[in-house]
Design an enzyme around this catalytic site. Structure first.
Site, PDB file in Angstrom:
ATOM      1  N   ASP A   1       0.875  -1.182   0.000  1.00  0.00           N
ATOM      2  CA  ASP A   1       0.000   0.000   0.000  1.00  0.00           C
ATOM      3  C   ASP A   1       0.910   1.229   0.000  1.00  0.00           C
ATOM      4  O   ASP A   1       1.818   1.316   0.828  1.00  0.00           O
ATOM      5  CB  ASP A   1      -0.882  -0.019   1.257  1.00  0.00           C
ATOM      6  CG  ASP A   1      -2.043   0.966   1.185  1.00  0.00           C
ATOM      7  OD1 ASP A   1      -3.186   0.533   1.417  1.00  0.00           O
ATOM      8  OD2 ASP A   1      -1.804   2.159   0.911  1.00  0.00           O
TER       9      ASP A   1
ATOM     10  N   LEU B   1      -0.046   4.274   0.603  1.00  0.00           N
ATOM     11  CA  LEU B   1      -0.644   5.286   1.502  1.00  0.00           C
ATOM     12  C   LEU B   1      -1.202   6.483   0.731  1.00  0.00           C
ATOM     13  O   LEU B   1      -1.347   7.552   1.303  1.00  0.00           O
ATOM     14  CB  LEU B   1       0.384   5.760   2.555  1.00  0.00           C
ATOM     15  CG  LEU B   1       0.972   4.667   3.457  1.00  0.00           C
ATOM     16  CD1 LEU B   1       2.032   5.281   4.389  1.00  0.00           C
ATOM     17  CD2 LEU B   1      -0.101   3.976   4.277  1.00  0.00           C
TER      18      LEU B   1
ATOM     19  N   ASP C   1       4.725   1.934  -4.953  1.00  0.00           N
ATOM     20  CA  ASP C   1       3.673   2.166  -5.937  1.00  0.00           C
ATOM     21  C   ASP C   1       3.673   1.024  -6.955  1.00  0.00           C
ATOM     22  O   ASP C   1       4.655   0.834  -7.677  1.00  0.00           O
ATOM     23  CB  ASP C   1       3.961   3.512  -6.619  1.00  0.00           C
ATOM     24  CG  ASP C   1       2.860   3.907  -7.580  1.00  0.00           C
ATOM     25  OD1 ASP C   1       1.966   3.084  -7.844  1.00  0.00           O
ATOM     26  OD2 ASP C   1       2.909   5.056  -8.068  1.00  0.00           O
TER      27      ASP C   1
ATOM     28  N   SER D   1     -16.805  -3.208  -9.650  1.00  0.00           N
ATOM     29  CA  SER D   1     -17.880  -2.367  -9.104  1.00  0.00           C
ATOM     30  C   SER D   1     -19.143  -2.522  -9.926  1.00  0.00           C
ATOM     31  O   SER D   1     -19.100  -2.762 -11.146  1.00  0.00           O
ATOM     32  CB  SER D   1     -17.419  -0.912  -9.146  1.00  0.00           C
ATOM     33  OG  SER D   1     -18.499  -0.041  -8.921  1.00  0.00           O
TER      34      SER D   1
ATOM     35  N   TYR E   1     -13.137   6.810 -13.784  1.00  0.00           N
ATOM     36  CA  TYR E   1     -13.023   5.801 -12.720  1.00  0.00           C
ATOM     37  C   TYR E   1     -13.795   4.542 -13.107  1.00  0.00           C
ATOM     38  O   TYR E   1     -13.269   3.428 -13.061  1.00  0.00           O
ATOM     39  CB  TYR E   1     -13.554   6.363 -11.388  1.00  0.00           C
ATOM     40  CG  TYR E   1     -13.990   5.279 -10.440  1.00  0.00           C
ATOM     41  CD1 TYR E   1     -13.045   4.515  -9.754  1.00  0.00           C
ATOM     42  CD2 TYR E   1     -15.337   4.963 -10.280  1.00  0.00           C
ATOM     43  CE1 TYR E   1     -13.442   3.483  -8.927  1.00  0.00           C
ATOM     44  CE2 TYR E   1     -15.735   3.930  -9.448  1.00  0.00           C
ATOM     45  CZ  TYR E   1     -14.799   3.198  -8.779  1.00  0.00           C
ATOM     46  OH  TYR E   1     -15.185   2.158  -7.975  1.00  0.00           O
TER      47      TYR E   1
ATOM     48  N   LYS F   1     -12.605   0.376 -14.137  1.00  0.00           N
ATOM     49  CA  LYS F   1     -13.115  -0.914 -13.637  1.00  0.00           C
ATOM     50  C   LYS F   1     -13.501  -1.819 -14.810  1.00  0.00           C
ATOM     51  O   LYS F   1     -13.203  -3.007 -14.823  1.00  0.00           O
ATOM     52  CB  LYS F   1     -14.316  -0.689 -12.706  1.00  0.00           C
ATOM     53  CG  LYS F   1     -13.975  -0.021 -11.384  1.00  0.00           C
ATOM     54  CD  LYS F   1     -13.054  -0.899 -10.535  1.00  0.00           C
ATOM     55  CE  LYS F   1     -12.613  -0.228  -9.265  1.00  0.00           C
ATOM     56  NZ  LYS F   1     -11.510  -0.915  -8.579  1.00  0.00           N
TER      57      LYS F   1
ATOM     58  N   TYR G   1     -18.749  -5.007  -6.505  1.00  0.00           N
ATOM     59  CA  TYR G   1     -19.351  -4.512  -5.264  1.00  0.00           C
ATOM     60  C   TYR G   1     -20.492  -3.576  -5.583  1.00  0.00           C
ATOM     61  O   TYR G   1     -20.365  -2.723  -6.449  1.00  0.00           O
ATOM     62  CB  TYR G   1     -18.358  -3.694  -4.424  1.00  0.00           C
ATOM     63  CG  TYR G   1     -16.997  -4.268  -4.235  1.00  0.00           C
ATOM     64  CD1 TYR G   1     -16.779  -5.640  -4.201  1.00  0.00           C
ATOM     65  CD2 TYR G   1     -15.900  -3.415  -4.067  1.00  0.00           C
ATOM     66  CE1 TYR G   1     -15.504  -6.142  -4.006  1.00  0.00           C
ATOM     67  CE2 TYR G   1     -14.630  -3.912  -3.870  1.00  0.00           C
ATOM     68  CZ  TYR G   1     -14.428  -5.280  -3.856  1.00  0.00           C
ATOM     69  OH  TYR G   1     -13.177  -5.767  -3.669  1.00  0.00           O
TER      70      TYR G   1
ATOM     71  N   ASN H   1     -17.486  12.183  -0.453  1.00  0.00           N
ATOM     72  CA  ASN H   1     -18.399  12.128  -1.594  1.00  0.00           C
ATOM     73  C   ASN H   1     -19.540  11.164  -1.325  1.00  0.00           C
ATOM     74  O   ASN H   1     -20.631  11.332  -1.846  1.00  0.00           O
ATOM     75  CB  ASN H   1     -17.659  11.632  -2.848  1.00  0.00           C
ATOM     76  CG  ASN H   1     -16.637  12.630  -3.320  1.00  0.00           C
ATOM     77  OD1 ASN H   1     -16.952  13.801  -3.485  1.00  0.00           O
ATOM     78  ND2 ASN H   1     -15.408  12.184  -3.520  1.00  0.00           N
TER      79      ASN H   1
HETATM   80  C1  UD1 Z   1     -20.285   5.886  -6.245  1.00  0.00           C
HETATM   81  C2  UD1 Z   1     -19.834   5.390  -7.602  1.00  0.00           C
HETATM   82  C3  UD1 Z   1     -19.328   3.975  -7.493  1.00  0.00           C
HETATM   83  C4  UD1 Z   1     -18.255   3.890  -6.463  1.00  0.00           C
HETATM   84  C5  UD1 Z   1     -18.834   4.361  -5.140  1.00  0.00           C
HETATM   85  C6  UD1 Z   1     -17.808   4.292  -4.040  1.00  0.00           C
HETATM   86  C7  UD1 Z   1     -21.092   6.342  -9.446  1.00  0.00           C
HETATM   87  C8  UD1 Z   1     -22.243   6.165 -10.393  1.00  0.00           C
HETATM   88  N1  UD1 Z   1     -20.944   5.403  -8.538  1.00  0.00           N
HETATM   89  O1  UD1 Z   1     -21.461   5.191  -5.920  1.00  0.00           O
HETATM   90  O2  UD1 Z   1     -18.835   3.563  -8.723  1.00  0.00           O
HETATM   91  O3  UD1 Z   1     -17.819   2.560  -6.380  1.00  0.00           O
HETATM   92  O4  UD1 Z   1     -19.286   5.702  -5.275  1.00  0.00           O
HETATM   93  O5  UD1 Z   1     -16.820   5.273  -4.152  1.00  0.00           O
HETATM   94  O6  UD1 Z   1     -20.382   7.299  -9.512  1.00  0.00           O
HETATM   95  N2  UD1 Z   1     -25.974  10.965  -1.826  1.00  0.00           N
HETATM   96  C9  UD1 Z   1     -26.627  12.063  -1.293  1.00  0.00           C
HETATM   97  N3  UD1 Z   1     -25.897  12.991  -0.614  1.00  0.00           N
HETATM   98  C10 UD1 Z   1     -24.537  12.883  -0.437  1.00  0.00           C
HETATM   99  C11 UD1 Z   1     -23.878  11.752  -0.980  1.00  0.00           C
HETATM  100  C12 UD1 Z   1     -24.623  10.819  -1.672  1.00  0.00           C
HETATM  101  O7  UD1 Z   1     -27.846  12.200  -1.437  1.00  0.00           O
HETATM  102  O8  UD1 Z   1     -23.943  13.768   0.180  1.00  0.00           O
HETATM  103  C13 UD1 Z   1     -26.742   9.953  -2.549  1.00  0.00           C
HETATM  104  C14 UD1 Z   1     -26.309   9.768  -4.000  1.00  0.00           C
HETATM  105  O9  UD1 Z   1     -26.974  10.651  -4.843  1.00  0.00           O
HETATM  106  C15 UD1 Z   1     -26.690   8.303  -4.225  1.00  0.00           C
HETATM  107  C16 UD1 Z   1     -26.522   7.653  -2.858  1.00  0.00           C
HETATM  108  O10 UD1 Z   1     -26.539   8.725  -1.917  1.00  0.00           O
HETATM  109  O11 UD1 Z   1     -28.034   8.208  -4.592  1.00  0.00           O
HETATM  110  C17 UD1 Z   1     -25.212   6.910  -2.714  1.00  0.00           C
HETATM  111  O12 UD1 Z   1     -24.158   7.774  -3.113  1.00  0.00           O
HETATM  112  P1  UD1 Z   1     -22.605   7.364  -2.920  1.00  0.00           P
HETATM  113  O13 UD1 Z   1     -22.390   6.885  -1.534  1.00  0.00           O
HETATM  114  O14 UD1 Z   1     -21.794   8.524  -3.393  1.00  0.00           O
HETATM  115  O15 UD1 Z   1     -22.409   6.122  -3.855  1.00  0.00           O
HETATM  116  P2  UD1 Z   1     -22.737   5.943  -5.423  1.00  0.00           P
HETATM  117  O16 UD1 Z   1     -22.850   7.253  -6.106  1.00  0.00           O
HETATM  118  O17 UD1 Z   1     -23.873   5.003  -5.537  1.00  0.00           O
END
Ligand code: UD1
Length: 337
Positions: free
Chosen positions: A31, A33, A58, A125, A150, A154, A177, A198
């Site tokens: 890893d 890091l 790396d 994924s 990204y 995959k 996943y 995110n």
């Molecule tokens: C995303 C990626 C996926 C990646 C995963 C983990 C896409 C389409 N999918 O999944 O490939 O493996 O992240 O990194 O890009 N949400 C909110 N508010 C927030 C954050 C999220 O409402 O602040 C909602 C999103 O709109 C979504 C759900 O929660 O409907 C899940 O979001 P998130 O946890 O970011 O995962 P994915 O977008 O499904």
């Protein structure tokens, strides 16, 4: 059995190292890091009472990679997690994503091929399905055009593995996943996002603990029962256990094809508001959230058909949505101390 776990200090990697060591399997972690903390090594050691061997370099560095394999000729398999995973970042830095995620894979496969090391488990994924036309998604559902570099890495990585296996004696399993969330029951390891998260679950727990002011729920005008988007959330410990089964399956030659693909989800879809409600229920608190517009690139709904993994791997996700939110919360609280 001795297994190389790349990205073994990351979120899913660290939980998998714990399950491997708990199953009596020797682990070597590589890893660099880039998105993980060295303290995770201590946490793994505390949970399992075994300190895994660890190397910091790396894998996209071909010379360093070759040198590592020169010195480690006794490996029985590889579980390859090491990769960048931020969707938005990949849109802004596509070459960084293609270079890192694909070169590391190719360097590893080159070494597997020349050294007769045949067993590879790859972390893929559900993003490869895009917005599926039919739900739940089976492994035979068509892959769609990737929404981001990204996601494309995959998809391309799956193709690189498939084509290389076809041309060589290698064997591999790609695990697709769905949405991994939650943390180890000890709260010693979990998801450690850098900066503003995110993903939904760390954003929820950081909001509840006061690091973020408010959760933005992205869109309530989807064609779902409450208008918010639906995902198949899976507890990271359930996910980690599937990796132990997958690598053993290859090692014991129980695989039915040289390259197999499995969906790893619970088979249940939950809307964003249902995850929020679960969190409020298990923590007995109110979460500050507001509905905002949709997030670009998000799909409406996806959840897995897990029949193939259940039947072939003899694996089933055991933990429900409340277990997931409760363990994520416990980890968040432990971080504060
Ligand atoms: C995303 C990626 C996926 C990646 C995963 C983990 C896409 C389409 N999918 O999944 O490939 O493996 O992240 O990194 O890009 N949400 C909110 N508010 C927030 C954050 C999220 O409402 O602040 C909602 C999103 O709109 C979504 C759900 O929660 O409907 C899940 O979001 P998130 O946890 O970011 O995962 P994915 O977008 O499904």
């Amino acid at each position: 059995m001795k297994i190389l776990v790349t990205g073994g200090l990351g979120y899913i990697g660290s939980h998998t190292v714990v399950e491997l060591q708990n199953s009596g399997i020797d682990v070597i972690i590589v890893d660099n890091l880039s998105n993980s903390e060295i303290s995770v090594l201590n946490s793994i050691t505390n949970i399992t009472s075994i300190e895994p061997e660890y190397h910091n370099f790396d894998l996209a560095d071909k010379e360093a990679c070759n040198l590592f394999f020169n010195n480690n000729s006794d490996l029985d398999g590889i579980i390859h997690f090491a990769a960048y995973k931020a969707v938005g970042e990949s849109v802004n830095n596509p070459l960084m994503y293609y270079r890192n995620n694909l070169e590391s894979l190719m360097n590893i496969m080159d070494n597997m091929n020349t050294r007769g090391l045949s067993n590879l488990v790859f972390s893929s994924s559900c993003t490869v399905y895009g917005q599926p036309d039919v739900l739940p998604v089976t492994e035979d559902s068509p892959r769609k055009e990737a929404e981001s570099p990204y996601g494309n890495t995959k998809k391309m990585a799956e193709d690189i593995i498939r084509d290389t296996i076809y041309a060589t004696d290698l064997k591999g399993i790609a695990l697709r996943y769905f949405n991994p969330v939650g943390a180890h029951p000890t709260a010693l390891i979990g998801e450690l996002p850098l900066g503003v998260p995110n993903n939904l679950m760390p954003f929820i727990t950081q909001t509840a603990v006061g690091i973020r002011e408010q959760l933005s729920v992205f869109g309530d005008d989807y064609n779902t029962h409450d208008g918010t988007a639906i995902r198949d959330y899976i507890h990271v410990v359930d996910l980690a256990k599937a990796h132990v089964i997958a690598i053993k399956r290859l090692f014991e030659n129980k695989n039915k094809r040289d390259f197999e693909i499995f969906n790893l989800g619970t088979g249940n879809g939950y809307s964003v508001l249902e995850v929020v409600k679960s969190f409020e229920r298990v923590t007995n608190t109110k979460l500050n959230y507001k509905i905002v517009g949709r997030r670009e690139g998000d799909i409406e709904k996806v959840w897995a058909n897990t029949d193939f993994a259940n039947k072939e791997l003899g694996w089933k996700a055991e933990q429900d949505i409340d277990d997931m939110t409760a363990s994520a919360w416990k980890f968040q609280l432990a971080l504060k101390k």
